[in-house]
Design a protein around this motif. Sequence first.
Motif, PDB file in Angstrom:
ATOM      1  N   GLN A  57       0.851  -1.189   0.000  1.00  0.00           N
ATOM      2  CA  GLN A  57       0.000   0.000   0.000  1.00  0.00           C
ATOM      3  C   GLN A  57       0.883   1.234   0.000  1.00  0.00           C
ATOM      4  O   GLN A  57       0.995   1.957   0.987  1.00  0.00           O
ATOM      5  N   ARG A  62      -2.295   4.746  -2.647  1.00  0.00           N
ATOM      6  CA  ARG A  62      -3.163   5.582  -1.816  1.00  0.00           C
ATOM      7  C   ARG A  62      -3.755   6.745  -2.626  1.00  0.00           C
ATOM      8  O   ARG A  62      -4.948   7.050  -2.525  1.00  0.00           O
ATOM      9  N   LYS A  69     -12.105   7.371  -6.008  1.00  0.00           N
ATOM     10  CA  LYS A  69     -13.306   7.714  -5.248  1.00  0.00           C
ATOM     11  C   LYS A  69     -13.824   9.097  -5.643  1.00  0.00           C
ATOM     12  O   LYS A  69     -15.034   9.320  -5.741  1.00  0.00           O
ATOM     13  N   ALA A  76     -12.255  10.743  -0.561  1.00  0.00           N
ATOM     14  CA  ALA A  76     -11.554   9.827   0.335  1.00  0.00           C
ATOM     15  C   ALA A  76     -10.672  10.645   1.266  1.00  0.00           C
ATOM     16  O   ALA A  76      -9.683  11.227   0.844  1.00  0.00           O
ATOM     17  N   PRO A  79      -6.054   9.202   5.751  1.00  0.00           N
ATOM     18  CA  PRO A  79      -5.898   8.842   7.161  1.00  0.00           C
ATOM     19  C   PRO A  79      -4.779   9.655   7.790  1.00  0.00           C
ATOM     20  O   PRO A  79      -3.815  10.023   7.133  1.00  0.00           O
ATOM     21  N   PRO A  85      -4.095   1.293   7.226  1.00  0.00           N
ATOM     22  CA  PRO A  85      -4.678   0.556   6.098  1.00  0.00           C
ATOM     23  C   PRO A  85      -5.560   1.451   5.238  1.00  0.00           C
ATOM     24  O   PRO A  85      -6.269   2.324   5.740  1.00  0.00           O
ATOM     25  N   ILE A  86      -5.517   1.247   3.945  1.00  0.00           N
ATOM     26  CA  ILE A  86      -6.338   2.034   3.016  1.00  0.00           C
ATOM     27  C   ILE A  86      -7.802   1.659   3.174  1.00  0.00           C
ATOM     28  O   ILE A  86      -8.158   0.482   3.262  1.00  0.00           O
ATOM     29  N   ASP A  87      -8.642   2.675   3.193  1.00  0.00           N
ATOM     30  CA  ASP A  87     -10.086   2.456   3.272  1.00  0.00           C
ATOM     31  C   ASP A  87     -10.618   2.130   1.876  1.00  0.00           C
ATOM     32  O   ASP A  87     -10.629   2.984   0.988  1.00  0.00           O
ATOM     33  N   THR A  88     -11.050   0.900   1.677  1.00  0.00           N
ATOM     34  CA  THR A  88     -11.559   0.470   0.365  1.00  0.00           C
ATOM     35  C   THR A  88     -13.081   0.444   0.319  1.00  0.00           C
ATOM     36  O   THR A  88     -13.660  -0.165  -0.581  1.00  0.00           O
ATOM     37  N   THR A  89     -13.706   1.105   1.269  1.00  0.00           N
ATOM     38  CA  THR A  89     -15.174   1.167   1.284  1.00  0.00           C
ATOM     39  C   THR A  89     -15.694   1.734  -0.033  1.00  0.00           C
ATOM     40  O   THR A  89     -15.214   2.761  -0.514  1.00  0.00           O
TER      41      THR A  89
END
Length: 351
Positions: A57, A62, A69, A76, A79, A85-89
């Motif tokens: 990552q 990132r 997004k 996005a 963070p 950790p990357i937010d993959t929502t």
Amino acid sequence: MTLRPHVLLCLFFLFVSGAVSQAATPKPNRQQIEQNTRLQIFLDNSDFGPGKIDGRQGEFTRKAVALYKESKGSTAAAPPNPKAPIDTTGLDLSGIAPVFISYTITPDDAANVGELPSGPAAQAKMKRLPYANLAEAIAEKFHCALAFLKELNPKGTEKLKVGDELTVPNVKPFELSAVKSLQTGSEAPALIANELGEEQASSTNALSTDSTTPNEPGISLHISVKEEILEVRANEKLVAAFPVTVGSKQTASPIGHWKVQAIAKLPNFRYDLKMLKEGERSSNFHLLPPGPNNPVGVIWIALNKKGIGIHGTEDPDSIGRNASHGCIRLANWDIVKLATMVKPGVLVTVE
């Protein structure tokens, strides 16, 4: 030699801090590598380049998530910890299956490999600048770092031959042989990339435009020197993005508004050290033949500023890490995608 106590103490703290730093960024486990690779393949296939696929990552992965997004209408938030950790929502990664596939080396792969001497003087005597070995060819074909290809194939990649099987990322492959059939640019092997621009852009060997040619409807390129990202927009909507290398302080990329002047495939390159370092052309140069190991890669997109273009590279590991000589440099697999999105007349903003 006897070290003083305070020196020993300093060395001890340096050792401890180094060990802690390394412990803070442990190598991802196999499951994490697969998850990260799945995300990178998804982004790459969606035309939001994460840089070379490496199962990590990293910075460009990132940035690609954030830009993807944004293209879908959401923001996005970065963070607070860049190692988080990357937010993959909101990303549907289920279509990337399997993540890794088995690939059998073909005669066509071997045909793209050949002798690659070092240094421009020796390279200028060649008819082409091919891949130096099959490992390099396969790594570029599947958009991955050479080190990652070796990681996926621990039995070795040094003595590959036709018929050998390798584990590779399940990404849409970059086909060097398909570059000639692209709908944009020129097939003329005699075209010299960095002599294309301004008044020299009008050539029978390349598509070209003049200042009266209207912009390609809706399409524009926006290059951030600070972020080292090239964005493709359609009617100002973000539709693609790729990591780039930009110029150094000595040979900075030209800030301002430009136009795509011409697009050429598999160009030659005029290697002039004085021009590259000082921006002044000299009579001491070498004309380098086309190929994936040509310094400008497999595509040259000339801007209406002589000697400046958006182009590929012979070293995808350098993207975003080493300064160029003023041009905008992309990985070969990304510049081929970009070449299908633009035409002469497209506006380019460097900021």
